[in-house]
Design a protein around this motif. Structure first.
Motif, mmCIF file in Angstrom:
data_model
loop_
_atom_site.group_PDB
_atom_site.id
_atom_site.type_symbol
_atom_site.label_atom_id
_atom_site.label_comp_id
_atom_site.label_asym_id
_atom_site.label_seq_id
_atom_site.Cartn_x
_atom_site.Cartn_y
_atom_site.Cartn_z
ATOM 1 N N HIS A 76 0.831 -1.215 0.000
ATOM 2 C CA HIS A 76 0.000 0.000 0.000
ATOM 3 C C HIS A 76 0.857 1.253 0.000
ATOM 4 O O HIS A 76 0.599 2.203 -0.749
ATOM 5 C CB HIS A 76 -0.893 0.006 1.244
ATOM 6 C CG HIS A 76 -2.089 -0.872 1.150
ATOM 7 N ND1 HIS A 76 -3.379 -0.393 1.207
ATOM 8 C CD2 HIS A 76 -2.207 -2.219 1.008
ATOM 9 C CE1 HIS A 76 -4.235 -1.393 1.106
ATOM 10 N NE2 HIS A 76 -3.546 -2.517 0.994
ATOM 11 N N VAL A 77 1.871 1.266 0.846
ATOM 12 C CA VAL A 77 2.712 2.457 0.999
ATOM 13 C C VAL A 77 3.416 2.798 -0.313
ATOM 14 O O VAL A 77 3.643 3.972 -0.621
ATOM 15 C CB VAL A 77 3.734 2.243 2.132
ATOM 16 C CG1 VAL A 77 4.684 3.432 2.247
ATOM 17 C CG2 VAL A 77 3.019 2.025 3.466
ATOM 18 N N LYS A 80 2.070 5.675 -2.461
ATOM 19 C CA LYS A 80 1.756 6.962 -1.845
ATOM 20 C C LYS A 80 2.643 8.126 -2.317
ATOM 21 O O LYS A 80 2.191 9.017 -3.005
ATOM 22 C CB LYS A 80 1.820 6.832 -0.324
ATOM 23 C CG LYS A 80 0.823 5.842 0.259
ATOM 24 C CD LYS A 80 -0.606 6.172 -0.134
ATOM 25 C CE LYS A 80 -1.110 7.429 0.572
ATOM 26 N NZ LYS A 80 -2.528 7.694 0.258
ATOM 27 N N GLU A 81 3.900 8.140 -1.953
ATOM 28 C CA GLU A 81 4.701 9.347 -2.159
ATOM 29 C C GLU A 81 6.189 8.983 -2.217
ATOM 30 O O GLU A 81 6.657 8.096 -1.502
ATOM 31 C CB GLU A 81 4.449 10.316 -1.004
ATOM 32 C CG GLU A 81 5.056 11.682 -1.165
ATOM 33 C CD GLU A 81 4.630 12.630 -0.053
ATOM 34 O OE1 GLU A 81 5.106 13.776 -0.066
ATOM 35 O OE2 GLU A 81 3.827 12.223 0.814
ATOM 36 N N PRO A 87 1.935 13.037 -3.188
ATOM 37 C CA PRO A 87 0.931 12.057 -2.762
ATOM 38 C C PRO A 87 -0.014 11.675 -3.905
ATOM 39 O O PRO A 87 -0.566 12.551 -4.583
ATOM 40 C CB PRO A 87 0.182 12.784 -1.638
ATOM 41 C CG PRO A 87 1.177 13.767 -1.107
ATOM 42 C CD PRO A 87 1.978 14.213 -2.299
ATOM 43 N N GLU A 88 -0.151 10.391 -4.137
ATOM 44 C CA GLU A 88 -1.040 9.815 -5.155
ATOM 45 C C GLU A 88 -0.627 10.156 -6.586
ATOM 46 O O GLU A 88 -1.326 9.791 -7.542
ATOM 47 C CB GLU A 88 -2.501 10.272 -4.940
ATOM 48 C CG GLU A 88 -3.013 10.118 -3.524
ATOM 49 C CD GLU A 88 -3.116 8.682 -3.069
ATOM 50 O OE1 GLU A 88 -3.096 7.782 -3.922
ATOM 51 O OE2 GLU A 88 -3.232 8.459 -1.846
ATOM 52 N N THR A 91 -0.223 7.079 -9.148
ATOM 53 C CA THR A 91 -1.464 6.575 -9.733
ATOM 54 C C THR A 91 -2.038 7.549 -10.754
ATOM 55 O O THR A 91 -2.514 7.148 -11.826
ATOM 56 C CB THR A 91 -2.491 6.322 -8.621
ATOM 57 O OG1 THR A 91 -1.967 5.343 -7.716
ATOM 58 C CG2 THR A 91 -3.811 5.830 -9.185
ATOM 59 N N ARG A 131 10.114 4.681 -7.295
ATOM 60 C CA ARG A 131 9.673 4.207 -5.982
ATOM 61 C C ARG A 131 10.500 3.031 -5.471
ATOM 62 O O ARG A 131 10.407 2.671 -4.311
ATOM 63 C CB ARG A 131 8.180 3.878 -5.972
ATOM 64 C CG ARG A 131 7.708 2.721 -6.830
ATOM 65 C CD ARG A 131 6.208 2.537 -6.631
ATOM 66 N NE ARG A 131 5.619 1.508 -7.485
ATOM 67 C CZ ARG A 131 4.326 1.194 -7.476
ATOM 68 N NH1 ARG A 131 3.504 1.827 -6.662
ATOM 69 N NH2 ARG A 131 3.858 0.259 -8.275
ATOM 70 N N LYS A 142 -0.668 11.722 9.187
ATOM 71 C CA LYS A 142 -1.401 11.739 7.930
ATOM 72 C C LYS A 142 -0.508 11.345 6.761
ATOM 73 O O LYS A 142 -0.905 11.438 5.600
ATOM 74 C CB LYS A 142 -2.010 13.120 7.684
ATOM 75 C CG LYS A 142 -3.038 13.521 8.727
ATOM 76 C CD LYS A 142 -3.638 14.882 8.403
ATOM 77 C CE LYS A 142 -4.688 15.284 9.451
ATOM 78 N NZ LYS A 142 -5.286 16.606 9.159
ATOM 79 N N PRO A 144 2.302 8.807 4.524
ATOM 80 C CA PRO A 144 2.058 7.588 3.744
ATOM 81 C C PRO A 144 1.991 6.304 4.549
ATOM 82 O O PRO A 144 1.176 5.432 4.258
ATOM 83 C CB PRO A 144 3.233 7.567 2.759
ATOM 84 C CG PRO A 144 4.272 8.449 3.365
ATOM 85 C CD PRO A 144 3.533 9.505 4.105
ATOM 86 N N SER A 147 -1.114 6.496 7.568
ATOM 87 C CA SER A 147 -2.447 6.549 6.954
ATOM 88 C C SER A 147 -2.795 5.222 6.286
ATOM 89 O O SER A 147 -3.931 4.741 6.374
ATOM 90 C CB SER A 147 -2.531 7.693 5.942
ATOM 91 O OG SER A 147 -1.650 7.480 4.854
ATOM 92 N N GLU A 148 -1.826 4.602 5.618
ATOM 93 C CA GLU A 148 -2.095 3.317 4.968
ATOM 94 C C GLU A 148 -2.216 2.182 5.984
ATOM 95 O O GLU A 148 -2.910 1.197 5.734
ATOM 96 C CB GLU A 148 -1.008 3.004 3.942
ATOM 97 C CG GLU A 148 -1.104 3.837 2.693
ATOM 98 C CD GLU A 148 -2.477 3.745 2.030
ATOM 99 O OE1 GLU A 148 -2.930 2.622 1.731
ATOM 100 O OE2 GLU A 148 -3.105 4.797 1.831
#
Length: 451
Positions: A76-77, A80-81, A87-88, A91, A131, A142, A144, A147-148
């Motif tokens: 998941h992480v 993220k960033e 962030p995001e 995707t 990544r 809040k 990566p 939050s995940e």
């Protein structure tokens, strides 16, 4: 494969001009970058599309004690960033370029993929390379990681804790794999996931997310030279961390030593079900014997023409369904399972007696050559038809190589499965379901008073 990976897939002319899937799209080439990253190229020139996958040889089996769920959380992480992507943004870039993306985690590996038009392949490689080396992990509530972590906890509530069948299966597998690294489900225990820290994530990242621990698979409208050039420009610039020693926590799974009954009741259950889990086989450890088991199980309980279905659903009409299956595509031994659901008015005890009586009868009588031939041909055909799917090709090569298998294992599968004899198929099933083998019986029933 189960293949999951799970895994399965065929042989028929699929292209114009007499070319077959085997000729046109099932001729992989492989090479290794200087930093140790293995690359597999599977040309498929029917459309200007590519499936780009990165497989990391790390999964839930590699987690440290008390840190279950880390491999899945880390998947998941990764979305993220990073140092150079907000962030995001990862995707967003893929979707803005018309692509599809996702990822998955197994006990044995973690895989990330994108399916895009051919001109976007270099961009996908640049994103994955970014990544692989520049992921951002911090203590921000809040941010990566944390939050995940909350997202994964909610995912567990929905997929496991709120699903009676999943709850029971988790209990069964925990018993079947007791003391083995597979013992805890991939998503992890809720209390252990809640305690995972950004420091845990960073240590995991530095240890396992390195090019020498990764396999790149590109299937689609490409040549090996094209992929080599792009891979060297992107992944080839990443220095290996030097922390990957190639060892895994894989180990043979001991046979069960006693019979156990696990019962789970829940108001959400409307249809009772019964299963028996036996210690099974693994393709990685006993390839031919595992193939023989697959063939034998196809005869015994593999669909509506199988022996068990015909006897218990069609003839005796005491079950609404019955089947057999085996988790043969994990690296270590998974379960072989007999499952059934009763018709109204038939208890699970009565169903158990009837199913096992029929199993014993079939194994005593044996299989016919015609039954085994049909099962072999069906499995081989399914494998060859799978070659018509670009994403399936990428998945098959990636999962097999991540488990220590070879390209020849994949290419030889149809011929090997068709060479399984009636005697081998019968012997495999007789061994796994033998009277001397212990099992876990699982019953899923409505809560008391709800039937």
């Amino acid at each position: 494969m189960k293949r999951i990976i799970t895994g399965g897939l065929l042989a028929v002319a699929l292209f114009c001009g007499g070319a077959s899937a085997e000729d046109a799209a099932w001729t992989p080439e492989t090479f290794t970058l200087d930093n140790g990253m293995q690359v597999v190229v599977v040309p498929d020139h029917r459309a200007p599309v590519v499936t780009h996958m990165v497989w990391y040889k790390v999964g839930a089996v590699d987690e440290e004690p008390g840190k279950s769920g880390l491999a899945h959380l880390f998947e998941h992480v990764m979305f993220k960033e990073t140092k150079n992507l907000g962030p995001e943004e990862f995707t967003t870039i893929v979707q803005r370029n018309g692509g599809q993306l996702n990822a998955f985690t197994s006990w044995d590996y973690t895989a990330y993929f994108e399916r895009v038009a051919k001109p976007q392949l270099k961009t996908m490689m640049e994103l994955e390379a970014e990544r692989m080396r520049n992921l951002k992990i911090n203590d921000d509530p809040k941010g990566p990681f944390i939050s995940e972590r909350d997202v994964v906890k909610e995912e567990r509530r929905q997929r496991i804790d709120n699903d009676p069948g999943s709850i029971l299966q988790e209990q069964v597998l925990s018993e079947l794999w007791k003391g083995h690294p597979y013992e805890i489900t991939v998503i992890g225990k809720m209390d252990e996931v809640a305690k995972l820290t950004p420091a845990d994530g960073m240590a995991f990242y530095h240890k396992y997310y390195s090019p020498e621990n990764a396999i790149l698979v590109v299937a689609g409208d490409v040549t090996t030279d094209e992929v080599r050039t792009l891979a060297e420009e992107t992944y080839g610039q990443i220095e290996p961390t030097g922390t990957v020693d190639g060892t895994r926590k894989w180990a043979p799974v001991p046979l069960l030593t006693e019979n156990k009954l696990l019962v789970h009741s829940d108001p959400k259950v409307r249809q009772p079900s019964w299963s028996r889990y036996y210690s099974g086989l693994s393709e990685s450890r006993e390839r031919r014997e595992s193939y023989a088991l697959d063939v034998g199980l196809a005869v015994l309980g593999g669909g509506m023409t199988s022996r068990l279905y015909q006897a218990l659903v069609e003839d005796e009409q005491i079950a609404i369904d019955v089947s057999t299956a085996a988790w043969t595509t994990l690296h270590d031994e998974g379960p072989a399972v007999i499952s059934a659901s009763p018709v109204d008015g038939v208890s699970l005890d009565e169903l158990d007696t009837a199913v096992m009586a029929e199993v014993r009868k079939v194994l005593a009588e044996g299989f016919t050559d015609a039954e085994v031939e049909r099962a072999r041909n069906s499995l081989a055909a399914r494998a060859i038809y799978g070659r018509d799917s670009q994403s399936n090709m990428a998945n098959t090569f990636g999962s097999t190589l991540a488990l220590g298998g070879t390209i020849d294992d994949i290419l030889d599968y149809p011929d090997t499965i068709k060479s399984i004899t009636t005697e081998e198929a019968l012997a495999a099933v007789r061994t796994v379901f033998g009277e001397d083998r212990h099992y876990i019986e699982a019953e899923l029933i409505p809560a008391e008073g709800d039937q």
